[in-house]
Design an enzyme around this catalytic site. Structure first.
Site, PDB file in Angstrom:
ATOM      1  N   ILE A 298      28.009  47.265  33.183  1.00  0.00           N
ATOM      2  CA  ILE A 298      27.232  46.026  33.277  1.00  0.00           C
ATOM      3  C   ILE A 298      27.997  44.910  33.961  1.00  0.00           C
ATOM      4  O   ILE A 298      27.488  43.804  34.093  1.00  0.00           O
ATOM      5  CB  ILE A 298      26.779  45.548  31.880  1.00  0.00           C
ATOM      6  CG1 ILE A 298      27.987  45.385  30.952  1.00  0.00           C
ATOM      7  CG2 ILE A 298      25.751  46.490  31.295  1.00  0.00           C
ATOM      8  CD1 ILE A 298      27.625  44.786  29.592  1.00  0.00           C
TER       9      ILE A 298
ATOM     10  N   GLY B  48      35.054  42.974  37.550  1.00  0.00           N
ATOM     11  CA  GLY B  48      35.826  41.859  38.074  1.00  0.00           C
ATOM     12  C   GLY B  48      36.959  42.363  38.923  1.00  0.00           C
ATOM     13  O   GLY B  48      36.973  43.502  39.383  1.00  0.00           O
ATOM     14  N   GLY B  49      37.969  41.504  39.128  1.00  0.00           N
ATOM     15  CA  GLY B  49      39.078  41.829  40.001  1.00  0.00           C
ATOM     16  C   GLY B  49      39.806  43.079  39.580  1.00  0.00           C
ATOM     17  O   GLY B  49      40.211  43.885  40.403  1.00  0.00           O
TER      18      GLY B  49
ATOM     19  N   GLY C  81      39.019  44.424  36.056  1.00  0.00           N
ATOM     20  CA  GLY C  81      38.409  44.901  34.820  1.00  0.00           C
ATOM     21  C   GLY C  81      36.965  45.289  35.016  1.00  0.00           C
ATOM     22  O   GLY C  81      36.241  44.667  35.786  1.00  0.00           O
TER      23      GLY C  81
ATOM     24  N   VAL D 185      33.301  46.251  32.868  1.00  0.00           N
ATOM     25  CA  VAL D 185      32.664  46.015  31.579  1.00  0.00           C
ATOM     26  C   VAL D 185      31.526  47.011  31.398  1.00  0.00           C
ATOM     27  O   VAL D 185      30.686  47.173  32.286  1.00  0.00           O
ATOM     28  CB  VAL D 185      32.123  44.571  31.475  1.00  0.00           C
ATOM     29  CG1 VAL D 185      31.549  44.322  30.085  1.00  0.00           C
ATOM     30  CG2 VAL D 185      33.222  43.573  31.775  1.00  0.00           C
TER      31      VAL D 185
ATOM     32  N   LYS E  79      35.442  46.172  27.660  1.00  0.00           N
ATOM     33  CA  LYS E  79      36.146  45.806  28.885  1.00  0.00           C
ATOM     34  C   LYS E  79      37.364  46.711  29.052  1.00  0.00           C
ATOM     35  O   LYS E  79      38.204  46.789  28.159  1.00  0.00           O
ATOM     36  CB  LYS E  79      36.566  44.348  28.824  1.00  0.00           C
ATOM     37  CG  LYS E  79      37.076  43.821  30.154  1.00  0.00           C
ATOM     38  CD  LYS E  79      37.075  42.302  30.174  1.00  0.00           C
ATOM     39  CE  LYS E  79      37.323  41.789  31.575  1.00  0.00           C
ATOM     40  NZ  LYS E  79      37.205  40.328  31.665  1.00  0.00           N
TER      41      LYS E  79
ATOM     42  N   ASP F  84      39.271  28.301  34.242  1.00  0.00           N
ATOM     43  CA  ASP F  84      38.245  28.794  35.171  1.00  0.00           C
ATOM     44  C   ASP F  84      36.859  28.540  34.591  1.00  0.00           C
ATOM     45  O   ASP F  84      36.004  29.420  34.569  1.00  0.00           O
ATOM     46  CB  ASP F  84      38.456  30.283  35.465  1.00  0.00           C
ATOM     47  CG  ASP F  84      37.627  30.744  36.675  1.00  0.00           C
ATOM     48  OD1 ASP F  84      37.238  29.878  37.482  1.00  0.00           O
ATOM     49  OD2 ASP F  84      37.359  31.949  36.791  1.00  0.00           O
TER      50      ASP F  84
END
Length: 972
Positions: A65, A68-69, A71, A73, A89, A182
């Site tokens: 679902i 990221g850079g 990781g 999920v 994750k 962030d």
């Protein structure tokens, strides 16, 4: 709908040999964490070891679902010991370098140390079969806060109320030493809650900075030449890779940008324009260019992009012209203050920003205000130094002309300085007198005076012509009358009449022409009144002092604010309490803004607010404030004794909240600190040891229990050495140790005889000491009720002896309650404590109706200032349910426990003793009721309650707590 925000190739720029993402330049875990629900384009997902259907630990992967850079999920599900869907994750294959692993570990640790309803929770963690780390978080369907607000067409007011929760969540993270770094809409995910207001979760702490540097054993460093964060929401200081002073105010800046966008539907600077700039140009814009005000931004857009404006109006249900008008009034001040270039000119914390949002919604004055002329001038000078240099020469000539007039003001300034010095000198004298008066101890002084009256009356009788029998009867009647006197009030009236009233008269008569000294004297006397419990007299003096200071020094002076603060505090526990609380918060906000977050007066305001929250039963809110106080006080090297006191108060709050490991940790630090002071302040030492002992003695580790008992013994030894065995503190110390040993004797079969004997010896010793006194302190009657409870808990002999022991326990408890009620406030804490103990004694003796009545009376009075989820309230409701069940009133009992469980779920930690006790008792009563009456609705509710108990059992096992079902009567 959520988005992964992965940059396209054209968004990347090579800078100094580093790959720089101008849209979302992050070094940590990129977007897509706990509650992402949008599928990611399969063509953009690199090959991974995991696939749908694989099992990782107890979890089965369902679908990916988010990514990221480094990781990915997954939506995953566990079946044992209960069904649960989570967001899992996992570090990406091939990305398990040391630095990446360290970043991943930092995010996991950052989430684990935080416990806030609006921050994604870590549920579990471990290693994949291929040796890569993972962690599981709660799974919810949600969307970014901006998309949520627009799709639900929330009004501006509704958006502000939702955004308050973001500020509060970030404030919690800051108190835990975490800076997010962030913050943006994609990392704040909102969702609907059935029957309630919308809620949200802050996610992705992958680039978080641990202020304490203690989140992970791994080293996590920012790489030189790279910015951390997302350009559109990045603070000016984050745009400088060499900056080392990034703190919580960087998050405040990002919050300001988010609020700007949530209100207006636009960013301060256009994303396309920012992405087209070079690295240095981006830095310059963020550090120098002022963003347009929200109203100006919307006005400009209205002339250029009608289609976009139409969408903004539709999503907010308001015409842009009306929104622009509303923004200009005050609203836009809030995001603009948060976005100031210099951190010191922003809100000093996320909670301060939340408070100003509440000020706006409540129609109150804002802490934020437009930039002053001085502030704008400084910025102009910085940007135009050359042209300003010439103008300065002309300005110097003009300034010189004012020097002569300035000299005339020096004499007045010197006079004021002398007056202030006199005020300080007089205040030191009065503060010394105040300390001496309070050091006497009101109750002890009153008891001593009453005892002397009894002695003199006895001497007078001995010289009379009355018979010995008549003298004895007269003395007995006189003592009984004196016993009904509130001895604390006797001492207070003496101090008030003989000292304080005269002090006010002197201040009015002798210093009417010297406002500094006059107001200072009134403040010091007012503080004495407040410490003695006379809020009305104190408030009057504080208000008079405030007017004097304000007239002489102005509204913003430190002393004016102090008088205003104390006047408000004196009204906190009156019918005007809510208004007074807002006043205390207003003073706190001003002090933070004017004097800074680490100023001694700012910290004092925070303590006052924390104490009020604790007395109102809002333990978590109080603890959050004390956490911040301790963090600031430690950083500025505040007085060690004050810091130790703050730590002990926080530790006690943790204990009452059921957070025993946290409580023990801070009490141990407090003990180390107090024992490092030379000479050791003995009463503070005893206070710290007492609360450390109370915490450790309730922990599951036998060694810690033994350590806790030793701490209580050491505290009692100090109390009796410093104050004597007849002092109220010594009665309380013996009671703490005796009750602890008694309760341990119920659980520890091996040491039960030893614990029971020492406990009984302590109780009997207090009884003997109290009986030997002409007049005993209130703490003596608390010790009598403790002894009565001991007799109830530890029956001895045959059935007849046990029955007699129960009757004696009831008689002793009633005697203690009767004596204490006659001399003290019926709503006072000591009276309510004894009343609750007597209720439990009646309960144990089988007098269920009387027990129910007493429990309900205590509950009614406690509920006036404790929240429904407070542990003591839950204990009382549990005991009432017990008494109702004993009378076969099963429906009432179960419904009361059901309501208590709802309250506990809202306010108590998942693994807390209070939730565990209520849930187990409710399950037991449902089972018993279904057996007694198979036609009752109990049987249908049992499966759901079993699941609830299993959920709590799992949480307690993870926390290392015992999972034995407890259905014991709560005695105190």
């Amino acid at each position: 709908m959520n988005h992964s925000h992965e940059p396209d190739d054209q968004d990347k720029t090579q800078i100094a040999g580093n790959s720089f993402d101008a849209n979302s330049a992050t070094l940590g875990v990129a977007e897509g964490t706990a509650i992402y629900n949008a599928a990611v384009d399969a063509t953009r997902i690199e090959a991974v070891f995991e696939k749908a259907g694989d099992e990782i630990g107890p979890y089965k992967l369902i679908s990916q679902i988010g990514e990221g850079g480094f990781g990915t999920v997954w939506l995953a599900e566990r079946r044992v010991p209960f069904v649960q869907r989570v967001a899992l994750k996992v570090i990406k294959a091939g990305m398990d370098s040391r630095s990446v692993l360290a970043r991943f570990e930092q995010e996991r640790q950052a989430l684990a140390v935080m416990s806030h309803p609006n921050i994604a929770k870590v549920l579990d963690g471990g290693m994949t079969p291929s040796g890569r780390p993972y962690f599981a978080m709660e799974y919810l369907k949600a969307e970014s806060i901006t998309e949520f607000c627009d799709s639900r067409k929330l009004t501006v007011e509704e958006r502000l109320r939702l955004f308050e929760k973001v500020c509060e969540a970030i404030a919690h993270a800051h108190l835990k030493g975490i800076i997010h770094r962030d913050l943006k809409p994609g990392n704040v995910l909102a969702f609907d809650m059935e029957g309630e207001a919308p809620s949200l979760k802050v996610i992705d702490f992958g680039v978080a900075k641990a202020v304490s540097r203690g989140l992970s054993s791994s080293d996590v460093h920012t790489e030189v030449g790279q910015m951390i964060g997302t350009i559109d929401y990045m603070s000016p200081e984050q745009a400088d890779p060499s900056a080392s002073g990034i703190d919580t105010r960087s998050d405040v800046y990002s919050l300001g940008v988010m609020l700007y966008e949530i209100i207006t539907g636009a960013l301060p600077f256009e994303s396309k324009d920012m992405r087209s700039k070079t690295y240095r140009e981006i830095q310059r814009v963020l550090q120098e260019d002022e963003p347009p005000s929200p109203s100006a931004r919307l006005s400009t857009m209205a002339t250029k992009d009608r289609e976009r404006i139409g969408k903004i109006e539709k999503a907010r249900g308001i015409a842009v012209a009306t929104l622009v008008r509303d923004l200009k009034k005050e609203l836009e001040w809030i995001p603009l203050k948060a976005m100031r270039k210099e951190p010191r000119h922003r809100y000093q914390g996320a909670m301060s920003m939340a408070e100003d949002i509440r000020n706006y919604l409540g129609g109150k004055a804002l802490v934020a205000a437009p930039e002053s002329a001085v502030y704008r001038t400084k910025k102009f000078v910085r940007r135009h130094r050359a042209s300003v240099a010439t103008a300065v020469i002309v300005t110097i000539v003009l300034i010189a002309s004012s020097i002569i007039s300035t000299l005339f003001g020096l004499a007045e300034a010197r006079a004021r300085a002398l007056a202030e010095q006199r005020e300080r000198d007089v205040q030191r004298v009065l503060e010394f007198q105040q300390a001496q008066l309070l050091g006497i101890g009101q109750e002890e002084a009153g008891l001593a005076m009453s005892s002397e009256i009894i002695r003199q009356f006895s001497n007078s009788l001995s010289r009379s012509d009355l018979s010995p029998e008549a003298r004895e009867a007269a003395l007995r009647q006189f003592k009984e009358a004196i016993l009904r006197v509130n001895h604390t009030d006797v001492a207070y009236q003496l101090i008030r009449g003989a000292v304080l009233k005269k002090g006010v008269v002197i201040a009015e008569a002798d210093y009417a022409s010297e406002p500094f000294i006059h107001a200072g004297l009134l403040m010091t006397i007012g503080r004495t009144y407040q410490d003695l419990g006379d809020e009305d007299a104190a408030r009057d003096l504080f208000q008079r002092a405030q007017k004097l200071f304000q007239t002489s020094l102005g509204e913003g002076d430190r002393r004016t604010l102090a008088a205003r603060d104390w006047a408000a505090r004196a009204s906190l526990h009156t019918p005007q309490g809510e208004k007074a609380l807002e006043e205390v918060k207003a003073v706190l906000a001003i002090r933070r803004e004017v004097f800074g977050p680490d100023d001694v007066d700012t910290l004092e305001s925070m303590r006052a607010l924390a104490d009020f929250e604790a007395k109102a039963g809002r333990m978590a809110e109080s603890a959050t404030l004390f956490e911040e106080i301790i963090r600031i006080a430690t950083a500025v090297k505040q007085s060690e004794q004050t810091l130790v006191s703050d730590m002990s108060r926080l530790g006690e709050l943790y204990r009452l909240m059921g957070l025993l490991p946290e409580s023990e940790k801070i009490h141990l630090e407090a003990r180390a600190r107090v024992e490092g002071i030379t000479p050791i302040p003995q009463r503070l030492h005893a206070y710290v040891l007492t609360h450390l002992g109370l915490t450790q003695s309730t922990m599951p580790d036998a060694r810690k229990v033994a350590s806790g008992v030793e701490a209580l013994r050491a505290a009692l030894k100090i109390e009796e050495a410093v104050d004597g065995e007849q002092h109220p503190r010594s009665f309380t110390g013996r009671g703490n140790l005796a009750v602890t040993l008694s309760e341990l004797g119920l659980d520890d079969a091996a040491q039960a005889p030893e614990f029971k004997k020492e406990s009984l010896d302590l109780h009997e010793r207090s009884r003997a000491i109290g009986a030997s006194l002409p007049l005993a302190p209130n703490a003596y009657y608390l010790s009598l009720s403790d002894l009565a409870v001991w007799n109830l808990q530890h029956p001895v002999g045959d059935e007849a002896q046990r029955k007699a022991q129960l009757q004696d326990a009831v008689k002793l408890g009633e005697e203690a309650l009767r004596a204490l009620t006659a001399r003290d406030d019926p709503n006072g804490d000591e009276v309510l404590t004894v009343r609750g103990a007597v209720a439990s004694i009646h309960h144990g003796a089988g007098n269920y109706s009387q027990a129910e009545s007493l429990y309900k009376e205590v509950l009614t009075r406690r509920s006036a200032y404790w929240t429904p989820g407070n542990k003591n309230i839950l204990d009382l409701k549990s005991n009432i349910a017990h008494a109702l069940a004993a009378q076969n009133r099963w429906s009432e009992s179960v419904e009361l426990l059901t309501a208590a469980q709802v309250d506990a779920d809202k306010e108590r930690p998942l693994e807390s003793d209070a939730r565990w006790a209520v849930a187990n008792r409710l399950l037991a009563y449902l089972q018993q009721w279904s057996k007694i009456d198979p036609a009752s609705p109990a049987a249908a509710r049992i499966p759901a309650q079993e699941l609830a108990v299993e959920k709590l059992r799992a949480a307690r096992q993870r926390a290392g707590l015992d999972v034995k079902p407890r259905d014991l009567l709560v005695m105190r």
